[in-house]
Scaffold this motif. Structure first.
Motif, mmCIF file in Angstrom:
data_model
loop_
_atom_site.group_PDB
_atom_site.id
_atom_site.type_symbol
_atom_site.label_atom_id
_atom_site.label_comp_id
_atom_site.label_asym_id
_atom_site.label_seq_id
_atom_site.Cartn_x
_atom_site.Cartn_y
_atom_site.Cartn_z
ATOM 1 N N ILE A 1 46.615 -18.473 39.621
ATOM 2 C CA ILE A 1 47.238 -19.101 40.792
ATOM 3 C C ILE A 1 47.213 -18.222 42.035
ATOM 4 O O ILE A 1 47.350 -18.729 43.152
ATOM 5 C CB ILE A 1 48.694 -19.523 40.488
ATOM 6 C CG1 ILE A 1 49.588 -18.300 40.241
ATOM 7 C CG2 ILE A 1 48.743 -20.483 39.313
ATOM 8 C CD1 ILE A 1 51.050 -18.670 40.045
ATOM 9 N N MET A 2 47.007 -16.914 41.867
ATOM 10 C CA MET A 2 47.015 -16.029 43.036
ATOM 11 C C MET A 2 46.008 -16.433 44.113
ATOM 12 O O MET A 2 46.358 -16.481 45.296
ATOM 13 C CB MET A 2 46.780 -14.581 42.596
ATOM 14 C CG MET A 2 48.030 -13.885 42.066
ATOM 15 S SD MET A 2 47.681 -12.261 41.325
ATOM 16 C CE MET A 2 46.874 -11.422 42.687
ATOM 17 N N PRO A 3 44.745 -16.743 43.757
ATOM 18 C CA PRO A 3 43.805 -17.132 44.818
ATOM 19 C C PRO A 3 44.231 -18.395 45.556
ATOM 20 O O PRO A 3 43.976 -18.531 46.758
ATOM 21 C CB PRO A 3 42.490 -17.366 44.055
ATOM 22 C CG PRO A 3 42.626 -16.563 42.811
ATOM 23 C CD PRO A 3 44.075 -16.647 42.445
ATOM 24 N N LEU B 1 42.454 -16.097 54.855
ATOM 25 C CA LEU B 1 41.564 -14.983 55.164
ATOM 26 C C LEU B 1 41.406 -14.025 53.987
ATOM 27 O O LEU B 1 40.364 -13.395 53.825
ATOM 28 C CB LEU B 1 42.071 -14.221 56.393
ATOM 29 C CG LEU B 1 41.947 -14.954 57.735
ATOM 30 C CD1 LEU B 1 42.574 -14.120 58.856
ATOM 31 C CD2 LEU B 1 40.484 -15.246 58.063
ATOM 32 N N LEU B 2 42.444 -13.914 53.169
ATOM 33 C CA LEU B 2 42.402 -12.991 52.035
ATOM 34 C C LEU B 2 41.933 -13.648 50.748
ATOM 35 O O LEU B 2 41.693 -12.966 49.754
ATOM 36 C CB LEU B 2 43.794 -12.383 51.811
ATOM 37 C CG LEU B 2 44.360 -11.507 52.933
ATOM 38 C CD1 LEU B 2 45.762 -11.045 52.572
ATOM 39 C CD2 LEU B 2 43.444 -10.318 53.191
ATOM 40 N N ARG B 3 41.794 -14.956 50.772
ATOM 41 C CA ARG B 3 41.512 -15.679 49.536
ATOM 42 C C ARG B 3 40.241 -15.212 48.821
ATOM 43 O O ARG B 3 40.250 -15.044 47.596
ATOM 44 C CB ARG B 3 41.450 -17.177 49.824
ATOM 45 C CG ARG B 3 41.666 -18.052 48.599
ATOM 46 C CD ARG B 3 41.966 -19.472 49.017
ATOM 47 N NE ARG B 3 43.227 -19.546 49.740
ATOM 48 C CZ ARG B 3 43.548 -20.510 50.599
ATOM 49 N NH1 ARG B 3 42.687 -21.468 50.861
ATOM 50 N NH2 ARG B 3 44.721 -20.511 51.212
ATOM 51 N N ARG C 1 40.487 -13.787 45.129
ATOM 52 C CA ARG C 1 39.757 -14.500 44.077
ATOM 53 C C ARG C 1 38.863 -13.544 43.294
ATOM 54 O O ARG C 1 38.783 -13.615 42.067
ATOM 55 C CB ARG C 1 38.919 -15.616 44.686
ATOM 56 C CG ARG C 1 38.189 -16.472 43.648
ATOM 57 C CD ARG C 1 37.368 -17.580 44.290
ATOM 58 N NE ARG C 1 38.220 -18.542 44.976
ATOM 59 C CZ ARG C 1 38.249 -18.715 46.293
ATOM 60 N NH1 ARG C 1 37.469 -17.974 47.084
ATOM 61 N NH2 ARG C 1 39.042 -19.609 46.839
ATOM 62 N N LYS C 2 38.201 -12.629 43.999
ATOM 63 C CA LYS C 2 37.310 -11.675 43.334
ATOM 64 C C LYS C 2 38.092 -10.732 42.430
ATOM 65 O O LYS C 2 37.701 -10.477 41.284
ATOM 66 C CB LYS C 2 36.533 -10.882 44.379
ATOM 67 C CG LYS C 2 35.527 -9.901 43.783
ATOM 68 C CD LYS C 2 34.722 -9.199 44.861
ATOM 69 C CE LYS C 2 33.715 -8.237 44.248
ATOM 70 N NZ LYS C 2 32.908 -7.548 45.292
ATOM 71 N N VAL C 3 39.215 -10.213 42.930
ATOM 72 C CA VAL C 3 40.036 -9.301 42.141
ATOM 73 C C VAL C 3 40.607 -10.018 40.927
ATOM 74 O O VAL C 3 40.590 -9.493 39.806
ATOM 75 C CB VAL C 3 41.165 -8.716 43.007
ATOM 76 C CG1 VAL C 3 42.148 -7.927 42.141
ATOM 77 C CG2 VAL C 3 40.594 -7.823 44.101
#
Length: 221
Positions: A116-118, A124-126, A130-132
């Motif tokens: 759910i974080m992404p 702008l940070l998504r 998402r990668k992390v």
């Protein structure tokens, strides 16, 4: 009378089920999750951490699923839903009763959070989030969760229930982990014994009664 402070879509559903299995009279005070899925602040009036599940009974306030299960079985069980002392089944019972929250649920919570974080990150940070999150899931969470699900599968080839041939409170305690894994962990892929366990618990009349009293119960993906 024993009171369950019940948060919707939460692990307190297991407490209702345990009480239904033992046919213990109880009251329910319901709490609804906030929009951010956290428990409402009213639960802070019951326990300093403001979490669910929590019960109150005979002047006692008891939190933590394992502690609640031990209390209910000890006070109201009359020897039911727990194997006899000094048996291999009792040792397995104690292990699974505490493994559920100590080992299984932290991994499932991490999987939920990284999923759910992404979606909740600022636009702008998504891409970075998402990668992390994807890397954490791929290299850390998913491999460990697969190992645990294989462990459940292996244990359920030895006996119908986690502690042995008889249904116990340890199976109730483990139910949330398996249901969460089925909802968002891929349990249905290559774990027929674990999925059969879920079919068995869902068919129990007490499980159905607990759902009726606890309200909608959707773990989601």
């Amino acid at each position: 009378m024993l009171t369950v402070h019940h948060l919707n879509n939460s692990r307190s559903q297991r407490v209702l089920w345990l009480l239904e299995e033992l046919e213990v009279p109880y009251d329910i005070i319901r709490y609804q999750r906030q929009a951010d899925m956290r428990a409402p602040k009213e639960l802070l009036n019951i326990h300093p951490l403001g979490k669910s599940p929590v019960i109150t009974d005979a002047g006692n306030t008891i939190a933590e699923s394992g502690a609640i299960a031990e209390y209910i079985v000890g006070v109201y069980g009359g020897g039911r839903l727990i194997p006899a002392p000094d048996t291999p089944e009792r040792l397995r019972y104690v292990y699974w009763l505490h493994y559920a929250e100590g080992s299984a649920m932290p991994l499932l919570l991490l999987k939920l959070l990284f999923n759910i974080m992404p979606k909740r990150a600022p636009a702008l940070l998504r891409p970075v989030v998402r990668k992390v999150s994807s890397q954490a899931l791929t290299t850390l969470v998913n491999p460990q969760l697969k190992q645990h699900m294989n462990f459940w599968e292996s244990e359920l080839t030895k006996s119908e229930w986690f502690a042995g041939s008889e249904f116990t409170a340890a199976d109730i305690q483990m139910s949330f982990a398996l249901e969460a894994a089925a909802a968002r962990g891929g349990l249905e892929q290559g774990h027929p014994n674990a999925m059969a366990f879920l079919d068995r618990i869902h068919a129990r009349p007490a499980y159905g009664r607990a759902l009726e009293k606890g309200g909608p119960y959707e773990l989601g993906r």
